[in-house]
Design an enzyme around this catalytic site. Sequence first.
Site, short mmCIF file in Angstrom:
data_model
loop_
_atom_site.label_atom_id
_atom_site.label_comp_id
_atom_site.label_asym_id
_atom_site.label_seq_id
_atom_site.Cartn_x
_atom_site.Cartn_y
_atom_site.Cartn_z
N ARG A 42 -63.90 -0.88 23.39
CA ARG A 42 -62.57 -1.34 22.50
C ARG A 42 -62.60 -2.50 22.07
NH1 ARG A 42 -60.85 2.13 26.53
NH2 ARG A 42 -59.81 4.07 26.09
N HIS A 69 -54.88 -1.01 28.15
CA HIS A 69 -55.30 0.30 27.70
C HIS A 69 -56.74 -0.01 27.23
CE1 HIS A 69 -55.90 4.07 25.69
NE2 HIS A 69 -56.56 3.38 24.49
N ASP A 119 -52.06 3.51 3.33
CA ASP A 119 -53.37 3.60 3.96
C ASP A 119 -54.22 3.02 2.81
OD1 ASP A 119 -56.21 4.35 4.79
OD2 ASP A 119 -55.23 5.66 6.20
N ARG A 133 -52.88 11.76 29.70
CA ARG A 133 -54.17 12.32 30.43
C ARG A 133 -54.05 12.24 31.95
NH1 ARG A 133 -57.69 8.05 26.72
NH2 ARG A 133 -58.46 9.67 25.35
N ALA A 178 -52.19 6.21 7.64
CA ALA A 178 -51.63 7.36 7.38
C ALA A 178 -52.58 8.50 7.22
CB ALA A 178 -50.40 7.67 6.76
N ASP A 231 -52.79 7.41 28.09
CA ASP A 231 -53.18 7.35 29.40
C ASP A 231 -52.19 8.30 30.33
OD1 ASP A 231 -55.14 5.39 28.64
OD2 ASP A 231 -53.37 3.84 28.49
N GLY A 272 -56.00 8.69 8.36
CA GLY A 272 -56.85 8.62 9.28
C GLY A 272 -56.95 9.77 10.27
N ASN A 284 -56.79 -0.20 18.34
CA ASN A 284 -57.62 -0.80 19.33
C ASN A 284 -58.03 -1.91 18.99
OD1 ASN A 284 -57.62 0.51 22.02
ND2 ASN A 284 -58.51 2.43 20.98
N ARG A 329 -64.01 3.83 18.10
CA ARG A 329 -65.04 3.81 18.54
C ARG A 329 -66.32 4.72 18.16
NH1 ARG A 329 -65.25 3.19 24.99
NH2 ARG A 329 -63.35 4.57 24.92
N ASN A 353 -60.82 -4.88 13.43
CA ASN A 353 -59.28 -4.48 13.65
C ASN A 353 -58.19 -5.45 13.75
OD1 ASN A 353 -60.20 -1.59 13.43
ND2 ASN A 353 -59.82 -1.21 15.59
P1 NAD Z 1 -59.89 6.72 11.49
O1 NAD Z 1 -60.90 5.79 10.93
O2 NAD Z 1 -59.87 8.34 11.39
O3 NAD Z 1 -58.80 6.35 10.74
C1 NAD Z 1 -58.21 5.00 10.49
C2 NAD Z 1 -57.53 4.98 9.05
O4 NAD Z 1 -57.09 3.58 8.95
C3 NAD Z 1 -58.17 5.24 7.93
O5 NAD Z 1 -57.96 6.32 7.22
C4 NAD Z 1 -58.37 3.92 7.08
O6 NAD Z 1 -58.50 4.00 5.87
C5 NAD Z 1 -57.13 3.28 7.49
N1 NAD Z 1 -57.12 1.82 7.57
C6 NAD Z 1 -58.20 0.82 7.74
N2 NAD Z 1 -58.00 -0.27 7.11
C7 NAD Z 1 -56.59 -0.38 6.72
C8 NAD Z 1 -55.35 -1.26 6.41
N3 NAD Z 1 -55.90 -2.45 6.23
N4 NAD Z 1 -54.25 -0.70 6.14
C9 NAD Z 1 -53.92 0.63 6.20
N5 NAD Z 1 -54.70 1.29 6.81
C10 NAD Z 1 -56.07 0.97 6.94
O7 NAD Z 1 -59.70 6.17 12.78
P2 NAD Z 1 -58.60 6.96 14.08
O8 NAD Z 1 -59.66 7.93 14.84
O9 NAD Z 1 -57.30 7.64 13.30
O10 NAD Z 1 -58.31 5.53 15.03
C11 NAD Z 1 -57.65 4.63 14.68
C12 NAD Z 1 -57.34 3.59 15.56
O11 NAD Z 1 -56.75 4.00 16.84
C13 NAD Z 1 -58.68 2.93 16.16
O12 NAD Z 1 -58.57 1.54 16.38
C14 NAD Z 1 -58.75 3.71 17.54
O13 NAD Z 1 -59.52 2.91 18.42
C15 NAD Z 1 -57.14 3.63 17.97
N6 NAD Z 1 -57.07 4.48 18.96
C16 NAD Z 1 -56.03 4.13 19.92
C17 NAD Z 1 -55.64 5.03 20.71
C18 NAD Z 1 -54.67 4.51 21.90
O14 NAD Z 1 -54.66 5.14 23.14
N7 NAD Z 1 -53.65 3.56 21.56
C19 NAD Z 1 -56.18 6.30 20.73
C20 NAD Z 1 -57.06 6.76 20.08
C21 NAD Z 1 -57.50 5.92 19.20
C1 LMR Z 2 -58.51 6.52 23.73
O1 LMR Z 2 -58.25 6.08 25.02
O2 LMR Z 2 -58.92 7.63 23.65
C2 LMR Z 2 -58.48 5.48 22.80
O3 LMR Z 2 -58.25 4.31 23.23
C3 LMR Z 2 -59.84 5.45 21.76
C4 LMR Z 2 -60.94 5.09 22.62
O4 LMR Z 2 -61.67 4.34 22.03
O5 LMR Z 2 -61.45 5.49 23.59
#
Ligand code: NAD
Ligand code: LMR
Length: 342
Positions: free
Chosen positions: A88, A179, A34, A154, A9, A151, A11, A120, A82, A95
């Site tokens: 990813r 994804h 978190d 977008r 939460a 997706d 992040g 991811n 990333r 992760n």
């Molecule tokens: P971020 O680094 O800003 O935030 C991640 C958070 O996770 C941080 O606050 C970190 O402290 C926390 N964290 C790490 N280990 C943890 C644990 N064991 N328990 C609880 N919290 C923990 O990253 P972000 O930009 O918020 O992205 C998070 C994830 O979402 C990434 O893996 C990213 O690739 C993914 N993502 C997925 C999509 C999608 O379409 N599904 C889109 C964007 C990002």
């Molecule tokens: C996205 O599609 O934006 C996410 O999966 C984050 C990424 O790594 O591109």
Amino acid sequence: MVKVTVCGAAGGIGQPLSLMFKLNPYVTTLALYDVVNVPGVGKDLSHIDTDTKLESYLPENDGLEKALTGSDLVIIPAGVPRKPGMTRDDLFAINAGIIRDLANGIAQFAPSAFVLVISNPVNSTVPIVAEILKKSNVFNPQKLFGVTTLDCVRANTFVAELSKDKEASAFDTRVLGGHSGETIVPVFSQSAPEVYKELSDEQKAALVHRVQFGGDEVVKAKNGAGSATLSMAYAGYKLGHALLAAINDTPGIIESTFVYLKDSKIKGATEAYKYINEKLKDSDSSDVDFFALPVVLSSNGIEEIKWDILEKVDAKETELLKIATGQLSKNIAKGTAFIAGN
Ligand code: NAD
Ligand code: LMR
């Protein structure tokens, strides 16, 4: 009475996502979890004058247990994002373990919760969660969602840019597969036929490519500072809100999600599984047990899988789906093996 838990939460996604859930009238308790910074995020949000009660937890003092106990909906944006030059799949090394540990917590403390996985690589993290829940005999495919909504978001935005007379909100594009890159298959022939039929083959290919690699656009623009966070928070909230509305008896809501198919009793799952594995996949690749498809939501979660879209797509989209299944079967097997080998 609905308790929502956000894991990760503090992040980039977690903070705006938590803000939106704090504003949601269905949510009575919002629990933030978190490993860092979450007390500050929770205190900040707690000053907002909506009725949602705020709780925030670090791992110490049984924080995960407290965050999850009594939770109805757990949404997971925990883990590393990333940087330019990474795929990813490169995130798997870090992760996968984070998701495994959170899924073990869910199996123990919130076994009946709806689980929305954002972290991811989604194509592998969702199978990890399923395997953990299966091991604890609490797996319900109706309640596990791989979040592929960004997706679709977008696809709506990008197709609207090519439309002569419609804005983004007029579109509801279905995106199938998974994804990441070529596993992402937008089906504009079904979702935006009037725009799609006006495009040349080159324009169609460019539009599909932009959706498939939309994440890279953001990673590049952020230049080392992470990946999509705000659009992702919006997309995660869109799915979460749709589910909360369905739980509260709004009928007929359809959203796309990465859903478990094999041996699932969800209406349409057997048909989807057979179609994908018999018609879209090489016989020598391992099974594609999960696929992003449109689903009908109800108070049970995923009530029905609208698999017949697979039969309706055009020849080019069928080709793209065949490419997607090749990659997807490897990604899914990697997630499954991570738990089987542990
Ligand atoms: P971020 O680094 O800003 O935030 C991640 C958070 O996770 C941080 O606050 C970190 O402290 C926390 N964290 C790490 N280990 C943890 C644990 N064991 N328990 C609880 N919290 C923990 O990253 P972000 O930009 O918020 O992205 C998070 C994830 O979402 C990434 O893996 C990213 O690739 C993914 N993502 C997925 C999509 C999608 O379409 N599904 C889109 C964007 C990002
Ligand atoms: C996205 O599609 O934006 C996410 O999966 C984050 C990424 O790594 O591109």
